[in-house]
Design an enzyme around this catalytic site. Structure first.
Site, PDB file in Angstrom:
ATOM      1  N   PRO A   2       0.813  -1.216   0.000  1.00  0.00           N
ATOM      2  CA  PRO A   2       0.000   0.000   0.000  1.00  0.00           C
ATOM      3  C   PRO A   2       0.839   1.255   0.000  1.00  0.00           C
ATOM      4  O   PRO A   2       1.841   1.352   0.709  1.00  0.00           O
ATOM      5  CB  PRO A   2      -0.801  -0.094   1.291  1.00  0.00           C
ATOM      6  CG  PRO A   2      -0.256  -1.234   2.052  1.00  0.00           C
ATOM      7  CD  PRO A   2       0.923  -1.762   1.361  1.00  0.00           C
ATOM      8  N   GLU A   3       0.411   2.199  -0.789  1.00  0.00           N
ATOM      9  CA  GLU A   3       0.981   3.541  -0.785  1.00  0.00           C
ATOM     10  C   GLU A   3      -0.076   4.465  -0.180  1.00  0.00           C
ATOM     11  O   GLU A   3      -1.084   3.997   0.335  1.00  0.00           O
ATOM     12  CB  GLU A   3       1.363   3.955  -2.212  1.00  0.00           C
ATOM     13  CG  GLU A   3       2.280   2.931  -2.878  1.00  0.00           C
ATOM     14  CD  GLU A   3       2.677   3.271  -4.309  1.00  0.00           C
ATOM     15  OE1 GLU A   3       2.781   4.467  -4.616  1.00  0.00           O
ATOM     16  OE2 GLU A   3       2.876   2.350  -5.106  1.00  0.00           O
TER      17      GLU A   3
END
Length: 278
Positions: A2-3
């Site tokens: 995840p960013e």
DNA sequence: CACGAGACCTGTTCGC
DNA sequence: TGCGAACAGGTCTCGT
């Protein structure tokens, strides 16, 4: 995995709940299950479980890729790294294959931290700065003006790709959104940061904000076997599109390894030279 | 200081 | 079909 957009999507989900799960706001932790001790970065696993039990959730925040859970008198901080995810489930559900940490709530619901590759980490601390202290500015921080960003780029002389991935330079960008932002700005990933003109620096900051805004609107990206409802993967211009034609000019999208990471770009729209593009 | 290699982990996909 | 290599949304540490 995840960013910033994926973490933001998770944050909003935990805050608001959805059709099948409740909001976790104001819920009280009745027990903690630690299934992989190294997931707990601080304090010790024993202290972590003891100090967390009985606490209630006051808010969910985010700083870069960190999820900040505000408790009565401390912060529970998650970093999902490559493969981490957070799921709300009924307590009676059996543990899933890669569950590493479970918070059991008095309401009968669980919050499960699932992390296949075991890179994810969790902290429980009264002072979030001990964890977040070295982070660079939030991409949407109003104090991050075009002038400030240009100055930051010129304070160092580094390749753009690794620099944007450096969380102490700017927080929240990962491999996907860095490649997409550089494409949107028309800048080659190997350009030296100190070579950017004011216009190019402004274009890059605008591109970063545009890409992140759209990704958040699409609830992030879903890739491989990880799916949390995000749809931005259908809007990638270069990421995972090596060999396909550029949507802007028709040139073939290239992929190369830069700073240890697969990097995708259009050689025509993102020319490789270290003089400012006028 | 800038950069590359290696480590930390497991699972999937690719190439022969 | 099978098997090892390469690769994956992240970050840290070490050596040059």
């Amino acid at each position: 995995m995840p960013e910033l957009p994926e973490v933001e999507t998770i944050r909003r989900g935990l805050l608001a709940g959805d059709a099948s799960t409740p909001s976790l706001l104001k819920q009280r932790v009745s027990a903690v299950s630690i299934l992989w001790e190294k997931t707990i970065a601080f304090p010790s696993a024993r202290e972590f479980a003891r100090n967390l039990t009985g606490k209630s959730i006051r808010d969910f925040g985010r700083r870069g890729k960190f999820l900040l859970t505000a408790l009565d008198d401390a912060f529970l901080i998650f970093h999902l790294r490559m493969s981490g995810d957070l799921n709300v489930r009924p307590s009676l559900t059996e543990f899933h294959p890669h569950d590493r940490l479970i918070l059991h709530f008095a309401s009968g619901w669980d919050l499960a931290f699932n992390d296949t590759r075991k890179f994810g980490r969790v902290w429980l601390t009264a002072d979030p700065q001990t964890v977040l202290g070295s982070l660079g500015p939030e991409p949407f921080d109003a104090a991050l003006t075009r002038e400030a960003f240009h100055a930051m780029l010129h304070a160092r002389s580094r390749q753009l790709k690794p620099l944007l991935l450096d969380q102490s330079f700017i927080s929240g960008l990962g491999n996907i959104y860095t490649d997409e932002a550089l494409f949107s700005a028309g800048l080659h990933p190997l350009r030296s940061s100190s070579s950017l003109s004011e216009q190019e620096a402004d274009a890059l900051l605008t591109a970063i904000r545009l890409v992140l805004t759209r990704a958040i609107q699409e609830h992030g990206s879903s890739i491989d076997w990880v799916y949390r409802g995000g749809n931005f993967q259908n809007h990638f211009q270069v990421y995972q599109r090596a060999g396909e034609r550029c949507s802007r000019c028709g040139e073939i999208i290239q992929k190369s390894i830069i700073g240890q990471r697969g990097s995708h770009y259009c050689p025509a729209c993102q020319p490789e030279r270290n003089e400012p593009n006028v």
